[in-house]
Design a protein around this motif. Structure first.
Motif, PDB file in Angstrom:
ATOM      1  N   UNK A 143     -10.311   8.222   0.711  1.00  0.00           N
ATOM      2  CA  UNK A 143      -9.075   7.728   1.328  1.00  0.00           C
ATOM      3  C   UNK A 143      -8.379   6.801   0.341  1.00  0.00           C
ATOM      4  N   UNK A 144      -7.757   7.338  -0.706  1.00  0.00           N
ATOM      5  CA  UNK A 144      -7.269   6.482  -1.785  1.00  0.00           C
ATOM      6  C   UNK A 144      -6.235   5.452  -1.338  1.00  0.00           C
ATOM      7  N   UNK A 145      -5.239   5.857  -0.558  1.00  0.00           N
ATOM      8  CA  UNK A 145      -4.195   4.898  -0.166  1.00  0.00           C
ATOM      9  C   UNK A 145      -4.755   3.798   0.718  1.00  0.00           C
ATOM     10  N   UNK A 146      -5.538   4.175   1.705  1.00  0.00           N
ATOM     11  CA  UNK A 146      -6.082   3.181   2.632  1.00  0.00           C
ATOM     12  C   UNK A 146      -7.017   2.214   1.912  1.00  0.00           C
ATOM     13  N   UNK A 162      -2.707   5.606  10.309  1.00  0.00           N
ATOM     14  CA  UNK A 162      -1.349   5.223   9.933  1.00  0.00           C
ATOM     15  C   UNK A 162      -1.186   3.712   9.738  1.00  0.00           C
ATOM     16  N   UNK A 163      -1.905   2.847  10.485  1.00  0.00           N
ATOM     17  CA  UNK A 163      -1.698   1.409  10.269  1.00  0.00           C
ATOM     18  C   UNK A 163      -2.203   0.926   8.904  1.00  0.00           C
ATOM     19  N   UNK A 164      -2.977   1.726   8.188  1.00  0.00           N
ATOM     20  CA  UNK A 164      -3.449   1.263   6.885  1.00  0.00           C
ATOM     21  C   UNK A 164      -3.097   2.251   5.784  1.00  0.00           C
ATOM     22  N   UNK A 165      -1.894   2.861   5.905  1.00  0.00           N
ATOM     23  CA  UNK A 165      -1.578   3.877   4.872  1.00  0.00           C
ATOM     24  C   UNK A 165      -0.145   3.822   4.359  1.00  0.00           C
ATOM     25  N   UNK A 166       0.901   4.024   5.035  1.00  0.00           N
ATOM     26  CA  UNK A 166       1.177   4.224   6.447  1.00  0.00           C
ATOM     27  C   UNK A 166       1.536   5.659   6.768  1.00  0.00           C
TER      28      UNK A 166
END
Lengths: 439, 439
Positions: free
Chosen positions: A277-280, A308-312
């Motif tokens: 999960x690179x973005x998160x 979505x709350x940690x990416x978004x």
């Protein structure tokens, strides 16, 4: 070629069958009953004809780690470290879900997934209302492994604490309803080492293996988590998960950012699946997972957007680009080649879902899960290599069509299975009600 | 309100005047002769009316570091370290440009910039054909500071070596042609410490300051570069640039990834402008620039995509997201708040171009450089904060309209100043010819 009443011919395509294949120019794809019958340069007739006018046609993306139930929380808690983010915002919102709000969140998720070219996924939902997620996803036509979440120890946060027996009873009900579904499967997800008792994890593993279900948990996302596990159990996090049964080819471990050599040996020996999960991992300041090292060790790594709350976003193009970029300063510019990234986003995702014989590449006999990418965007017209374009240039809006089992779910900017105007209205209403219940 | 023949009213907008302002709901913007006349909640009549139906209206982005001439090289050299990438691919391609190929590259660049909401830019071009870049950009309507590049020492790569006198004579010609242009300005760019002699840099600085032109160079992008400068000059890179005149509020230094405390002091004392390129710094394995530290020290930091071959996009949304994400694992989740990032992408860019009184925010008296962002995308409808949405959720295709000086350059998916079909054809032809000349 015989004409069938339910056959479909895609023509004038640049077909890219898999990350490891060459592009076939001016090619066609014949589909019958949702199955790929023929791919390549041939002439045929079919009941339905789609002239794709030079689009790149490639396998649909498979995201192996999402939280559909969190999509409606997007933007609620920004730029915060994981534990306060979780305890002050995400858990209270999850605990306040009702079937209507979780349904809105799931359909919103599927809308974004379909529009951006994801055709199959695995998700971790919450401890309740998983049936409403199944119902919502079924309507959208996506393929999914939807994992019911288990938490019997939540550090004093009662509203999400559910006894093991109650959770497994809910899984029984879900299996009764959805056990034979063509596109949807149940999975089970003890949330993470700090919110589940050892017994919970052990018994959930036994349950899953008895029923043939996939297992899924968070692992070694952040250092404080790893340290707490060590303090409580005396073991490294992966050692501990291994001791309760949460390793193996039927287990998807999200994150694995912070692992020690002995833990990596366990992952390799047990053929456990890594969900990257690179973005998160950046957004929550977790770190950069050692993905090239995992791949070199022979591990199966796939990709997911997390919540979505940690990416978004729920956008595989963003995740692929990020997966490639973040390894380079740490290793070198050649780290994680683009073909490896596309394979992670397609075939390795399918393998993680145990569906690599059915999807992840475009091959005769597999399901017709595919996407069309526009060749006309300014950001690709001077660039030729499909893997480079897909990882570093294309964006979600370049997806012109998304197909699952031969069924068109998105075309010409419109979703075919979701009423977009109604969804927008419902999401705004349900978000407001949810916030009122939660805070 | 008096009616004017050339006035324009935007209504039903969520106006977000600047990174530091609140959104004004149900607001209007009155524009006359390309200038912002009134912003807020008011009623007025105008010759032209645009009902934006709830779009977010915000300042256009200002990218302060691009290479328009390289866009047509996109995808030519992937996943390579900087020096071989430069010497084996980028420089030979640059040296092989003719006016037709550089024109195609510049228009392609502008198409991508306009479509993704950038309304003004600074670019570093090559050592020849800069006039063709001016002509191309002029047709597109963008605002730009186009820097002519100087290289009198190219490590044995003769085709891009140009004597100082010849380069400055070309600048004289460019100034004669473009000195009074409303939207375009000339800048001068000694490429970097390793491709210019000390005399070249010193005399170019004198020339620029005599003529009132902006200066621009690469600085401290990678460690081998910094070490080579140290070896040749005995100075740290920023110390060396300072010694030849390449510091000050009229100087834009791209990258600044690897700087020591004493160098940072020089940057602060001289008020030198930092041009941050988050994606390119990852793609070429350069590292992560200490942007929060620079901002805390009071430096002006703006953002640019660098060149398409090392990005591979010209998309401010991607750069903003990357700028935010990459700082977090290194510092903490709260590093580089979203409002700071939007300010870098707008007002700080304008300040770097010395045009902060004319653009970068939506204020009475400034130029009407603005964009509309769709409020209907699935990835924003459950999220309310404009800065969060702009940095972490929106994508290029959410731009519904791009306006420069009150003139619409992009609307409803179409560019108004560029013939898209002709551009696509020309780019493919010119790319092929250019590769034949280069390799």
């Amino acid at each position: 070629m015989e004409m069938m009443s339910n056959d479909l011919l895609i023509k004038n395509a640049r077909v890219w069958p898999s990350a490891d294949a060459e592009v076939i120019e001016d090619a066609s794809i014949l589909i019958k009953d949702g199955e790929l019958i023929r791919i390549g340069k041939f002439r045929a007739r079919a009941n339905t004809l789609i002239d794709v006018d030079g689009c790149l046609v490639m396998p649909g993306f498979v995201q192996t780690y999402l939280h559909l139930c969190q999509t409606i929380f997007r933007g609620i808690a920004e730029d915060m470290p994981l534990l306060p983010w979780l305890k002050n915002y995400i858990w209270p919102m999850e605990a306040s879900h009702d079937p209507a709000s979780i349904r809105a969140s799931a359909i919103l998720s599927c809308a974004e997934l379909i529009r951006s070219g994801t055709t199959a996924f695995m998700s971790m939902e919450t401890v309740r209302h998983t049936n409403a997620v199944f119902e919502a996803v079924q309507e959208t036509g996506l393929i999914g492994v939807i994992c019911h979440c288990l938490m019997d120890e939540t550090g004093g946060y009662k509203p999400l604490t559910v006894e093991l027996e109650e959770s497994l009873a809910e899984c029984d009900v879900l299996l009764d309803h959805w056990g034979d579904h063509e596109r949807l499967q149940l999975g089970v997800a003890p949330r993470f080492a700090l919110s589940c008792s050892g017994d919970n994890m052990r018994e959930t593993c036994d349950y899953a293996r008895e029923k043939g279900l996939l297992l899924h948990t968070h692992a070694s996302e952040q250092i404080p988590e790893v340290e707490l596990v060590k303090e409580r159990t005396g073991l490294l996090n992966i050692e501990y998960l291994h001791s309760v049964g949460l390793t193996g080819p039927d287990v998807g471990l999200a994150h694995c950012v912070h692992t020690e050599p002995h833990e990596r040996e366990i992952l390799v020996e047990t053929d456990t699946r890594i969900l990257h999960c690179p973005s998160a991992n950046l957004k929550l300041a977790s770190g950069i997972a050692p993905i090239p090292e995992y791949m070199k060790a022979g591990l199966t790594v796939s990709i997911g957007a997390d919540g979505a709350p940690c990416n978004n976003r729920f956008d595989m193009f963003m995740e692929m680009r990020e997966a490639g970029l973040i390894q380079k300063p740490r290793l070198r510019a050649q780290a994680l080649p683009v073909a490896d990234i596309v394979r992670m986003a397609t075939l390795e995702g399918a393998r993680t879902l145990r569906q690599e014989k059915e999807m992840g590449t475009l091959e005769k006999g597999k399901r017709a899960n595919l996407i069309f990418l526009s060749p006309d965007r300014f950001h690709v017209i001077s660039s030729k290599d499909p893997a480079t374009n897909v990882v570093y240039s294309h964006e979600a809006s370049d997806v012109m069509l998304t197909m699952v089992d031969g069924e068109i779910l998105y075309e010409d900017g419109r979703l075919t299975t979701i009423d977009e105007a109604a969804l927008r209205k419902t999401v705004v209403e349900q978000r407001q009600k949810l916030e009122e219940r939660a805070f």
